[in-house]
Scaffold this motif. Structure first.
Motif, mmCIF file in Angstrom:
data_model
loop_
_atom_site.group_PDB
_atom_site.id
_atom_site.type_symbol
_atom_site.label_atom_id
_atom_site.label_comp_id
_atom_site.label_asym_id
_atom_site.label_seq_id
_atom_site.Cartn_x
_atom_site.Cartn_y
_atom_site.Cartn_z
ATOM 1 N N SER A 1 0.874 -1.271 0.033
ATOM 2 C CA SER A 1 -0.071 0.149 0.116
ATOM 3 C C SER A 1 0.940 1.322 -0.025
ATOM 4 O O SER A 1 1.913 1.415 0.658
ATOM 5 N N LYS A 2 0.363 2.387 -0.725
ATOM 6 C CA LYS A 2 1.023 3.561 -0.602
ATOM 7 C C LYS A 2 0.177 4.424 0.311
ATOM 8 O O LYS A 2 -0.771 4.627 0.330
ATOM 9 N N ILE A 3 0.923 5.035 1.275
ATOM 10 C CA ILE A 3 0.703 5.678 2.417
ATOM 11 C C ILE A 3 1.239 6.895 2.300
ATOM 12 O O ILE A 3 2.270 7.181 2.466
ATOM 13 N N TYR A 4 0.393 8.107 2.520
ATOM 14 C CA TYR A 4 0.959 9.224 2.563
ATOM 15 C C TYR A 4 0.425 9.873 4.058
ATOM 16 O O TYR A 4 -0.568 9.687 4.554
ATOM 17 N N ILE A 5 1.477 10.456 4.727
ATOM 18 C CA ILE A 5 1.382 10.948 6.222
ATOM 19 C C ILE A 5 1.827 12.431 6.062
ATOM 20 O O ILE A 5 2.292 12.831 5.258
ATOM 21 N N SER A 6 1.175 12.983 7.069
ATOM 22 C CA SER A 6 1.810 14.587 7.324
ATOM 23 C C SER A 6 2.013 14.641 8.767
ATOM 24 O O SER A 6 1.609 13.948 9.798
ATOM 25 N N ALA A 7 2.597 15.758 9.062
ATOM 26 C CA ALA A 7 3.241 15.796 10.381
ATOM 27 C C ALA A 7 3.170 17.320 11.069
ATOM 28 O O ALA A 7 3.141 18.392 10.269
ATOM 29 N N SER B 1 -6.188 7.570 1.503
ATOM 30 C CA SER B 1 -4.558 7.405 0.992
ATOM 31 C C SER B 1 -4.466 6.966 -0.287
ATOM 32 O O SER B 1 -3.303 7.377 -0.785
ATOM 33 N N TYR B 2 -5.575 6.900 -0.872
ATOM 34 C CA TYR B 2 -5.467 6.457 -2.301
ATOM 35 C C TYR B 2 -5.980 7.819 -3.151
ATOM 36 O O TYR B 2 -5.534 7.948 -4.422
ATOM 37 N N VAL B 3 -6.398 8.705 -2.450
ATOM 38 C CA VAL B 3 -7.012 9.892 -3.046
ATOM 39 C C VAL B 3 -5.801 11.031 -3.187
ATOM 40 O O VAL B 3 -5.687 11.779 -4.310
ATOM 41 N N THR B 4 -4.926 11.148 -2.242
ATOM 42 C CA THR B 4 -4.160 12.335 -2.093
ATOM 43 C C THR B 4 -3.112 12.223 -3.349
ATOM 44 O O THR B 4 -2.580 11.211 -3.664
ATOM 45 N N ARG B 5 -2.932 13.188 -4.013
ATOM 46 C CA ARG B 5 -2.237 13.579 -5.034
ATOM 47 C C ARG B 5 -2.326 12.503 -6.310
ATOM 48 O O ARG B 5 -1.684 12.506 -7.124
ATOM 49 N N CYS B 6 -3.628 11.925 -6.359
ATOM 50 C CA CYS B 6 -3.986 11.208 -7.306
ATOM 51 C C CYS B 6 -3.961 12.097 -8.724
ATOM 52 O O CYS B 6 -4.025 11.370 -9.866
ATOM 53 N N ASP B 7 -3.979 13.310 -8.784
ATOM 54 C CA ASP B 7 -3.956 14.095 -9.882
ATOM 55 C C ASP B 7 -2.564 14.305 -10.390
ATOM 56 O O ASP B 7 -2.488 14.772 -11.760
ATOM 57 N N VAL B 8 -1.674 14.137 -9.559
ATOM 58 C CA VAL B 8 -0.406 14.016 -10.220
ATOM 59 C C VAL B 8 0.467 12.975 -10.126
ATOM 60 O O VAL B 8 1.746 12.625 -10.581
ATOM 61 N N THR C 1 -8.386 18.834 -3.094
ATOM 62 C CA THR C 1 -8.015 20.027 -4.202
ATOM 63 C C THR C 1 -8.851 19.720 -5.309
ATOM 64 O O THR C 1 -9.521 18.600 -5.609
ATOM 65 N N VAL C 2 -8.876 20.707 -6.316
ATOM 66 C CA VAL C 2 -9.939 20.649 -7.578
ATOM 67 C C VAL C 2 -9.403 19.698 -8.273
ATOM 68 O O VAL C 2 -9.987 19.002 -8.849
#
Length: 510
Positions: free
Chosen positions: A184-190, A423-430, A459-460
């Motif tokens: 799985s590709k997981i994006y986290i923030s801090a 986690s699947y949606v984040t940055r899906c446009d790029v 994001t849009v």
């Protein structure tokens, strides 16, 4: 006077036991030769190693060592305060200062619930490596409780606001890179808090660390990915907030904790397809307290079911009010925890509430985490989910893609819609790999005739990509943030006007 003398004595001792004292050795040898001749010089040279060993000049004085964290191998919090103390002691001699940083992974409890304990541990280990790699060799990184880390900066000439902001931004950038865990590709923030030397309440390591933790609490309260510098007023605010946690039971009963609502819209028509109810605590004095701060207290005090009752009541009340005001909201989504689903009386309770409000069961959507469905060993949970589906309630499978539910379970529990995890949606446009994963999920859902909803659309560009890939519904900050009931009426009126002004094209056109 005594304090000043003690500081000078300590500074002199530090000089004598530090490497700068080596500069005196040539002058000392020359003086001995002039005063006492060659024999005294030879005796001094032979005895010098003994003198150096006694004074411990050759090696730098070792900093205090403490235990290490079993998961990450990092030292624990005393290492940070001890190293800051040492730097402050040496500051009069070296002219160098330090600062303290505390880093917290945002919504770590949610990540653990979505991906499991094993993945959560890997996230902590990866975060520890990235933070360490971002810093200098002699900076100290320690593991605090949970998914938090502390940093004591190695002595530096200047620790000002600009320097710390640049450093903390680099740490955030390193942590924001995707993690690959269990396929799985997981994006986290801090979120990050830090304490500058000039703002510390006391010149001690413990004070620096406490201040940085208070700054982190303030950052977390302002949303994911925030950075805050410590100011003296923050300590009092943090103490007041901690005290407020004790009164969580009273807050439930006094109506301070109620649902706010986040719209879900159709990617085809733009029409509202639902509202999700999300618990929020509006404290009369402290303002809005984030769920991450009070939901653990709710759970620890065994108040999950009481919270569920309150959220359900206010959600059904909102549905009736929206109907009365002429707004079409097909359903309201309410999250149900495993604790609530384990209640044998749950179905009867929900059925009674729907009858009381004279609402059809399909107006209520039951959101259930994918990992609850995947590990449905509890017979009561299995029975309740099936019975709610038979009652006519819509069943949303939440955080889809983070657990291990099978298509058989989706059919078994009469799931009506899957919610694709953020986690699947984040940055899906790029990110092309994100697009590929989304396409696979959406194709599967289409083949088994299940509608889809993507959450966490911020994001849009993400919104547009999801629509292009064929996702049926979206929810997230790009549409609207969660809002109090009164504000939903204003938002829906504005949204209805916007739709009326939008030209209709394609299959949506009359």
């Amino acid at each position: 006077m005594r304090k000043a003398f003690a500081v000078k004595a300590l500074s002199f001792q530090t000089f004598l036991t530090g490497p700068k004292a080596l500069a005196l050795i040539p002058a000392l040898c020359l003086a001995i030769y002039w005063l006492s001749g060659e024999t005294a010089l030879i005796a001094t040279a032979l005895g010098m190693p003994v003198i150096l060993a006694v004074l411990n000049i050759v090696a730098m004085p070792a900093r205090k060592t403490v235990g290490t964290d079993g998961l990450t191998g990092l030292p624990l919090s005393p290492a940070v305060s001890d190293n800051i103390d040492q730097t402050l002691v040496e500051q009069a001699t070296t002219g160098r200062t330090t600062a303290c940083i505390v880093i917290g992974i945002d919504d770590f409890r949610g990540l653990e619930a979505s991906f499991g304990t094993h993945a959560a541990e890997n996230i902590i280990k990866s975060a520890a490596r990235r933070i360490t790699d971002t810093l200098r060799d002699h900076d100290i990184v320690a593991r605090l409780t949970g998914a938090r880390f502390a940093v004591a900066l190695a002595p530096l000439r200047r620790a000002d606001l600009e320097t710390l902001l640049q450093l903390t931004s680099r740490i955030q950038a390193a942590l924001s890179e995707p993690l690959y865990i269990d396929a799985s590709k997981i994006y986290i923030s801090a979120s990050i808090g830090f304490c500058l030397p000039s703002h510390a309440t006391d010149q001690s390591g413990a004070a620096y660390l406490d201040a940085a933790e208070a700054a982190l609490a303030a950052a977390s309260a302002h949303g994911a990915g925030s950075i805050r510098s410590f100011a003296p007023g923050l300590m009092q605010t943090t103490q007041e907030r901690d005290a407020a946690m004790v009164d969580v039971a009273g807050a439930l009963e006094s109506g301070q904790i109620i649902p706010w609502f986040q719209p879900q819209i159709s990617t085809n028509t733009g029409a509202i397809s639902g509202m999700e109810a999300l618990a929020r605590w509006q404290h009369p004095e402290k303002g809005l307290i984030p769920p991450s701060e009070f939901l653990p207290a709710i759970e620890e005090n065994g108040l999950n079911e009481r919270l569920g009752e309150i959220i359900l009541y206010h959600s059904l009340t909102a549905l009736k009010a929206w109907d009365k005001n002429g707004f079409e909201v097909p359903s309201v989504s309410v999250n149900f925890s495993a604790t609530e689903l384990s209640n044998p009386k749950l179905v009867d309770k929900i059925s009674w509430e729907l009858d009381r409000f004279e609402l059809a069961p399909e107006r209520l959507t039951i959101e259930i985490l994918e990992n609850v469905v995947a590990s449905s060993d509890n017979d009561t949970i299995t029975r309740n989910i099936s019975a709610l589906g038979q009652l006519g309630c819509e069943i949303d499978l939440d955080d889809f893609g983070t657990g291990h539910s099978s298509i058989a379970n989706i059919r078994r529990f009469a799931v009506k819609r899957i919610k694709i995890d953020r986690s699947y949606v984040t940055r899906c446009d790029v990110d092309r790999s994100q697009q590929d994963m989304l396409a696979a999920i959406l194709t599967m859902a289409e083949r088994i005739n299940l509608p889809t909803l993507a959450e966490g659309v911020e994001t849009v560009g993400e919104h547009a990509m999801l629509a292009q890939l064929g996702c049926d519904h979206v929810q997230g900050y790009s549409i609207a943030r969660p809002m109090a009931f009164d504000l939903t009426l204003e938002w829906m009126e504005a949204h209805r006007y916007k739709l009326a002004q939008t030209p209709q094209i394609g299959r949506s056109a009359p």
